[in-house]
Design a protein around this motif. Structure first.
Motif: not given
Length: 379
Positions: A81-84, A284-305, A356-358
């Motif tokens: 839960a560090q990133s959250m 875009l404020g719901h990004f900061y409360h989204c669980m998935q926004a901490h699932c850092n993913n490496l794919y095809d030479g790129k990284i995303a939240a 959606s945030d819900h």
């Protein structure tokens, strides 16, 4: 420079040790070199815990806004839960630049250099608490409402191992320590080269916790080599438990025990949550409360939240939609840096507007064939 007050994330054993190192080692050297005196050190958790001596997140953020808190320290080993914790703090007005990462504690002794550098600004730290990656985009279960859209992958799509190896080495140039790494799909056990990936992450990130996430359908038929590598690398098997595996669970557990591997099994998944929408949300404020926004993913030479910048292409192709596929940072861009990666992973992107945030609960089911929009998108 004056007095400063510090908050440390979590009052567990690691947090207490970090406090002691700061008080006895880091603080005197900081004051000697900069004139800055650490006046007070407290602990913080999401919720106030007076018994543990922790203030809550809201109290911490209020202290920061009032000028009563100047530094927030995150022990590197408190990765859960560090990133959250960071994004929830940013959402409440805390500047990302006040977060510092405490070094990994591996010994009872520290050199002078280690004490001086014990705290690193989080945005410059070569560390991620979490990383995941696909080694197969397709699946052998194809759940309705799977946000990886695995059921919409109509052919075998395996990650190219040689390219992934180069990409992980490239990431390692900027991020040389990770708390928790998960190998995903789709269904990762479909990839015949899975042991190569397990060995690779063990070699490059030996201090991380390594996990293979599977639906379990292939666990009974995996070769001995797979279990040997899992056991030798201390890799953990996590089985997401779905209704089609109910009659095989006992046999699967017996097999895992026989092979001497560490494993865990989720509760039976009888329900998924659906939050994908076609009409973009405002802001875009719901990004900061989204669980998935901490699932850092490496794919095809790129990284995303999260994984959606990489898997949305399957949804768009299936239903002739045009949802944004943004949010990924190309690791091979010029002037790449640790700080650029860190700040990118804490920044919302356009694709977030279509989550959606819900979320809405839906019964677990295998998707329809041919698939329909209602399998994936909430009304």
């Amino acid at each position: 420079m004056g007095d400063i007050n510090i908050a440390i994330w979590q009052a567990n054993e690691v947090g207490q040790t970090v406090k002691t190192i700061i008080e006895l080692g880091y603080a005197p050297r900081l004051e000697k070199s900069t004139g800055t005196h650490i006046a007070n050190i407290d602990f913080v958790a999401f919720e106030e815990d007076s018994e543990a001596g922790c203030m809550g997140l809201e109290e911490m953020c209020q202290r920061y806004r009032d000028g009563r808190l100047q530094m927030i320290v995150i022990p590197i080993q408190n990765y859960i839960a560090q990133s959250m914790f960071v994004t929830e703090s940013i959402a409440r007005g805390v500047d990302a630049n006040v977060f510092f990462l405490a070094s990994r504690i591996e010994s009872n002794t520290f050199t002078e250099e280690q004490l001086y550098s014990f705290l690193t600004p989080l945005m410059q730290a070569k560390y991620l608490p979490y990383l995941e990656f696909h080694i197969a985009d397709h699946c052998n279960l194809n759940c309705k409402a799977c946000e990886h859209y695995s059921g919409l992958v109509h052919e075998e799509i395996f990650t190219n191992y040689e390219k992934f190896e180069r990409d992980l080495h490239r990431l390692h140039e900027f991020i040389d320590d990770i708390g928790y790494i998960r190998i995903l799909g789709g269904e990762p056990l479909l990839n015949p080269e899975i042991t190569k990936y397990i060995k690779l992450i063990k070699d490059l990130y030996p201090k991380a916790a390594h996990v293979v996430v599977t639906n379990g359908l292939k666990l009974l038929s995996m070769p001995d080599e797979f279990y040997d590598v899992v056991r030798e690398t201390n890799t953990y098997i996590w089985m997401s438990y779905y209704p089609p595996v109910q009659n095989k669970r006992d046999a699967i557990e017996a097999k895992l025990r026989e092979k001497g591997v560490e494993y865990g099994i989720s509760e039976l998944n009888t329900e998924f949550t659906m939050k994908q929408v076609l009409k973009p949300m405002e802001g875009l404020g719901h990004f900061y409360h989204c669980m998935q926004a901490h699932c850092n993913n490496l794919y095809d030479g790129k990284i995303a939240a999260c994984f959606l910048p990489f898997t949305t292409k399957y949804f768009n192709a299936e239903f002739a939609q045009n949802l944004p596929e943004d949010g990924a940072l190309d690791l091979y861009e010029e002037a790449m840096s640790t700080e650029r990666i860190q700040r990118h992973l804490f920044t919302p992107f356009e694709r977030c507007r279509y989550c959606s945030d819900h979320s809405v609960p839906v019964p677990w089911e295998v998707m329809q064939v041919p698939s329909v929009l209602s399998d994936w998108v909430r009304e």
